[in-house]
Design a protein around this motif. Structure first.
Motif, short mmCIF file in Angstrom:
data_model
loop_
_atom_site.label_atom_id
_atom_site.label_comp_id
_atom_site.label_asym_id
_atom_site.label_seq_id
_atom_site.Cartn_x
_atom_site.Cartn_y
_atom_site.Cartn_z
N ALA A 155 -48.98 -16.76 11.56
CA ALA A 155 -49.45 -16.77 10.18
C ALA A 155 -50.59 -15.76 10.08
O ALA A 155 -51.60 -15.86 10.79
N TRP A 156 -50.43 -14.79 9.19
CA TRP A 156 -51.41 -13.69 9.08
C TRP A 156 -51.79 -13.51 7.62
O TRP A 156 -50.95 -13.61 6.73
N TRP A 157 -53.06 -13.23 7.36
CA TRP A 157 -53.47 -12.84 6.03
C TRP A 157 -54.49 -11.70 6.14
O TRP A 157 -55.23 -11.59 7.11
N GLY A 158 -54.45 -10.84 5.12
CA GLY A 158 -55.32 -9.67 5.10
C GLY A 158 -55.23 -8.97 3.77
O GLY A 158 -54.77 -9.55 2.77
N LEU A 209 -55.54 -11.65 -1.40
CA LEU A 209 -55.21 -11.51 0.01
C LEU A 209 -53.71 -11.73 0.18
O LEU A 209 -53.10 -12.53 -0.54
N LYS A 210 -53.15 -11.03 1.14
CA LYS A 210 -51.71 -11.16 1.44
C LYS A 210 -51.53 -12.14 2.59
O LYS A 210 -52.21 -12.04 3.63
N LEU A 211 -50.64 -13.10 2.39
CA LEU A 211 -50.33 -14.07 3.43
C LEU A 211 -48.89 -13.83 3.93
O LEU A 211 -47.95 -13.81 3.14
N LEU A 212 -48.75 -13.65 5.23
CA LEU A 212 -47.45 -13.40 5.83
C LEU A 212 -47.18 -14.41 6.95
O LEU A 212 -48.10 -14.89 7.62
N GLY A 243 -44.15 -19.71 -2.94
CA GLY A 243 -43.64 -19.94 -1.60
C GLY A 243 -43.45 -18.63 -0.87
O GLY A 243 -43.90 -17.57 -1.32
N PHE A 244 -42.78 -18.67 0.28
CA PHE A 244 -42.54 -17.46 1.08
C PHE A 244 -41.22 -16.81 0.66
O PHE A 244 -40.20 -17.48 0.50
N TYR A 245 -41.29 -15.48 0.53
CA TYR A 245 -40.11 -14.68 0.18
C TYR A 245 -39.97 -13.54 1.20
O TYR A 245 -40.98 -13.05 1.73
#
Length: 256
Positions: A155-158, A209-212, A243-245
């Motif tokens: 899980a990464w965010w930036g 922020l982007k969450l991946l 949600g996640f796409y």
């Protein structure tokens, strides 16, 4: 290929049917008349003996003039050459068939191999603390089982315009739970939970922020070949459904 073999067989048949000849050193027979015996001379009137010129049989004359005669040994030599030619032609055919068989097996491996793709679910969560919770599910869309060798999910965010570097290493101490084989049409799920603070949570929800959720899956097929699947899903706080796409980043989303 069948037409080529037919032509070769016709040529070899024609070669083996030709008459074989060789030089002959056999003496040439000659026909002649014998001189009259003594008893014949006593009963007949004496006459002067005139020898008849020597003649040659037609076949013998042809042999002497043309210098050849039938030789069965040369026929055997030609048959041996024809058989050797057929032998090497068969080797060529067998080699060609082996190449075709190998290509067929390789095509079967490609069509029947496993294909692991990943789907991600989850979101930032507020509970007793702030954290990101996501589950990534490995699905085998191939026709044969996938033997997992390593699984990594992060899980990464930036910053919004940034992406993390692709994962190229695996965890040495990774041991799959419940077995390491995913059958055809089967799936296996792994969970990630990473803490975050309130500010990070609010920036993710506000799209600052982007969450991946991204990772790397390595596995083998039943043919012994190794494969990789990289995945990357991005969290989007949509009005209809957050949600996640699936991300459009091709460096993180790939398979081999």
């Amino acid at each position: 290929m069948q037409n080529i073999l037919g032509v070769l067989f016709f040529i070899l048949t024609a070669i083996s049917s030709l008459p074989a000849y060789s030089q002959s050193n056999a003496p040439v027979p000659e026909n002649h008349k014998s001189a009259p015996t003594q008893s014949t001379q006593n009963n007949q009137t004496p006459s002067v003996y005139i020898p008849t010129p020597l003649t040659k049989a037609k076949d013998t004359q042809n042999i002497e003039e043309n210098g050849y005669q039938q030789n069965p040994n040369l026929n055997l030599e030609r048959i041996g050459i024809a058989q050797a030619f057929i032998f090497f032609a068969q080797l060529f055919v067998f080699g060609w068939q082996a190449i075709q068989l190998r290509q067929t097996v390789k095509s079967a491996q490609i069509s029947d191999r496993p294909y692991i793709f990943v789907e991600v679910e989850g979101s930032p969560v507020i509970g007793d603390s702030f954290y990101c919770k996501c589950a990534y599910t490995l699905i085998n869309h191939g026709k044969t089982p996938a033997i997992l060798t390593n699984v990594r999910g992060i899980a990464w965010w930036g910053e919004v315009n940034n992406f993390p570097a692709a994962i190229v290493t695996t965890k040495d101490d990774w041991i799959p739970k419940g077995g390491a084989v995913i059958g055809s049409g089967k799936e296996m799920t792994f969970n990630i939970k990473r803490p975050m603070d309130k500010t990070e949570y609010e920036n993710i929800k506000g799209a600052n922020l982007k969450l991946l959720c991204h990772g790397l899956i390595t596995y083998e097929d039943i043919f012994g070949d190794s494969h990789k699947t990289g995945f990357c899903w991005e969290y989007q706080n949509r009005i209809s459904e957050s949600g996640f796409y699936l991300s459009n980043n091709k460096e993180l989303n790939y398979y081999t």
